[in-house]
Design a protein around this motif. Sequence first.
Motif, PDB file in Angstrom:
ATOM      1  N   PRO A   1       3.134  -0.677   7.175  1.00  0.00           N
ATOM      2  CA  PRO A   1       3.037  -2.045   7.690  1.00  0.00           C
ATOM      3  C   PRO A   1       1.682  -2.354   8.342  1.00  0.00           C
ATOM      4  CG  PRO A   1       5.129  -1.057   8.336  1.00  0.00           C
ATOM      5  CD  PRO A   1       4.309   0.024   7.687  1.00  0.00           C
ATOM      6  N   GLU A   2       1.139  -1.379   9.081  1.00  0.00           N
ATOM      7  CA  GLU A   2      -0.151  -1.608   9.742  1.00  0.00           C
ATOM      8  C   GLU A   2      -1.276  -1.756   8.713  1.00  0.00           C
ATOM      9  OE1 GLU A   2       1.993   0.811  10.586  1.00  0.00           O
ATOM     10  OE2 GLU A   2       2.611   0.228  12.616  1.00  0.00           O
ATOM     11  N   LEU A   3      -1.233  -0.956   7.656  1.00  0.00           N
ATOM     12  CA  LEU A   3      -2.233  -1.079   6.590  1.00  0.00           C
ATOM     13  C   LEU A   3      -2.114  -2.432   5.896  1.00  0.00           C
ATOM     14  CD1 LEU A   3      -4.462   0.027   4.754  1.00  0.00           C
ATOM     15  CD2 LEU A   3      -2.662   1.088   3.369  1.00  0.00           C
ATOM     16  N   ALA A   4      -0.909  -2.861   5.597  1.00  0.00           N
ATOM     17  CA  ALA A   4      -0.699  -4.160   4.952  1.00  0.00           C
ATOM     18  C   ALA A   4      -1.232  -5.280   5.850  1.00  0.00           C
ATOM     19  CB  ALA A   4       0.782  -4.375   4.647  1.00  0.00           C
ATOM     20  N   TYR A   5      -0.955  -5.194   7.148  1.00  0.00           N
ATOM     21  CA  TYR A   5      -1.456  -6.193   8.095  1.00  0.00           C
ATOM     22  C   TYR A   5      -2.985  -6.209   8.095  1.00  0.00           C
ATOM     23  CZ  TYR A   5      -2.555  -8.550  12.454  1.00  0.00           C
ATOM     24  OH  TYR A   5      -3.103  -9.403  13.388  1.00  0.00           O
ATOM     25  N   LEU A   6      -3.609  -5.037   8.196  1.00  0.00           N
ATOM     26  CA  LEU A   6      -5.077  -4.970   8.195  1.00  0.00           C
ATOM     27  C   LEU A   6      -5.656  -5.523   6.897  1.00  0.00           C
ATOM     28  CD1 LEU A   6      -5.794  -1.502   9.844  1.00  0.00           C
ATOM     29  CD2 LEU A   6      -6.271  -3.766  10.806  1.00  0.00           C
ATOM     30  N   CYS A   7      -5.000  -5.275   5.786  1.00  0.00           N
ATOM     31  CA  CYS A   7      -5.483  -5.819   4.514  1.00  0.00           C
ATOM     32  C   CYS A   7      -5.363  -7.343   4.487  1.00  0.00           C
ATOM     33  CB  CYS A   7      -4.734  -5.184   3.346  1.00  0.00           C
ATOM     34  SG  CYS A   7      -5.216  -3.462   3.084  1.00  0.00           S
ATOM     35  N   GLY A   8      -4.347  -7.896   5.135  1.00  0.00           N
ATOM     36  CA  GLY A   8      -4.255  -9.351   5.279  1.00  0.00           C
ATOM     37  C   GLY A   8      -5.405  -9.890   6.116  1.00  0.00           C
ATOM     38  N   ILE A   9      -5.713  -9.193   7.203  1.00  0.00           N
ATOM     39  CA  ILE A   9      -6.853  -9.562   8.054  1.00  0.00           C
ATOM     40  C   ILE A   9      -8.144  -9.537   7.237  1.00  0.00           C
ATOM     41  CG2 ILE A   9      -8.320  -8.707   9.954  1.00  0.00           C
ATOM     42  CD1 ILE A   9      -5.906  -9.947  11.168  1.00  0.00           C
ATOM     43  N   LEU A  10      -8.347  -8.463   6.476  1.00  0.00           N
ATOM     44  CA  LEU A  10      -9.568  -8.319   5.686  1.00  0.00           C
ATOM     45  C   LEU A  10      -9.645  -9.348   4.562  1.00  0.00           C
ATOM     46  CD1 LEU A  10      -9.743  -4.430   5.533  1.00  0.00           C
ATOM     47  CD2 LEU A  10     -11.223  -5.962   6.862  1.00  0.00           C
ATOM     48  N   THR A  11      -8.504  -9.718   4.000  1.00  0.00           N
ATOM     49  CA  THR A  11      -8.494 -10.751   2.964  1.00  0.00           C
ATOM     50  C   THR A  11      -8.915 -12.087   3.560  1.00  0.00           C
ATOM     51  OG1 THR A  11      -6.802  -9.599   1.696  1.00  0.00           O
ATOM     52  CG2 THR A  11      -7.044 -11.958   1.281  1.00  0.00           C
ATOM     53  N   GLY A  12      -8.529 -12.327   4.800  1.00  0.00           N
ATOM     54  CA  GLY A  12      -8.893 -13.576   5.450  1.00  0.00           C
ATOM     55  C   GLY A  12     -10.323 -13.591   5.966  1.00  0.00           C
ATOM     56  N   ASP A  13     -10.639 -12.702   6.881  1.00  0.00           N
ATOM     57  CA  ASP A  13     -11.937 -12.736   7.561  1.00  0.00           C
ATOM     58  C   ASP A  13     -12.875 -11.594   7.174  1.00  0.00           C
ATOM     59  OD1 ASP A  13     -11.444 -15.061   8.884  1.00  0.00           O
ATOM     60  OD2 ASP A  13     -11.157 -14.168  10.861  1.00  0.00           O
ATOM     61  N   GLY A  14     -12.474 -10.788   6.228  1.00  0.00           N
ATOM     62  CA  GLY A  14     -13.288  -9.646   5.866  1.00  0.00           C
ATOM     63  C   GLY A  14     -14.158  -9.889   4.650  1.00  0.00           C
ATOM     64  N   SER A  15     -15.126  -9.001   4.493  1.00  0.00           N
ATOM     65  CA  SER A  15     -15.922  -8.968   3.270  1.00  0.00           C
ATOM     66  C   SER A  15     -16.241  -7.514   2.976  1.00  0.00           C
ATOM     67  CB  SER A  15     -17.192  -9.800   3.405  1.00  0.00           C
ATOM     68  OG  SER A  15     -18.014  -9.305   4.436  1.00  0.00           O
TER      69      SER A  15
END
Length: 171
Positions: A1-15
């Motif tokens: 779950p934490e990895l999925a959450y971080l990937c959502g964060i990176l999809t939004g504000d990450g590059s």
Amino acid sequence: PELAYLCGILTGDGSIFERKDKKDYVLKCVGNPKDEQELYYEVIGPYFKEVFGFIPNIRLQDTNTTFGFIVLSKGLLRFLTDKIGLVKGRKDERLGIPKIFKKDKELIRHFIRGLFDTDGCMCFKKRYKDTPYYPVISLSSSSEKLIREVAQELKVIGFKVVKLYNYKILD
């Protein structure tokens, strides 16, 4: 779950980008320094520690106009792009919910939560009354594919979804 959450964060504000000529492997995630510092310190940092074993150097970036972190790591970049399926380079129509999370409804929810924490909004509308009472959540992205996939998953959960595409606003 934490990895999925971080990937959502990176999809939004990450590059995620790679410059092979300079052998740069860059993961960057930044947001608004006025209202996202708490998110980075209290949520993203600890999740990073739990998933990847370290907390990135979270601070002001881009001549103090953004807040977040930059990580230089070929291994992390390869893991996120090759194993998880995050998009490297420009965020275009390749951007969507990674297939690895689509297999598990709980992981999709965590991914969407991370995405909404960066690119989502919640407000209350008046809608026929004098005071705002009607909750509305919205999500914006340059990727129509991502919006369609998230809308579909929200429908499955039971949300009423209204989609608006190609609506341009100055960011």
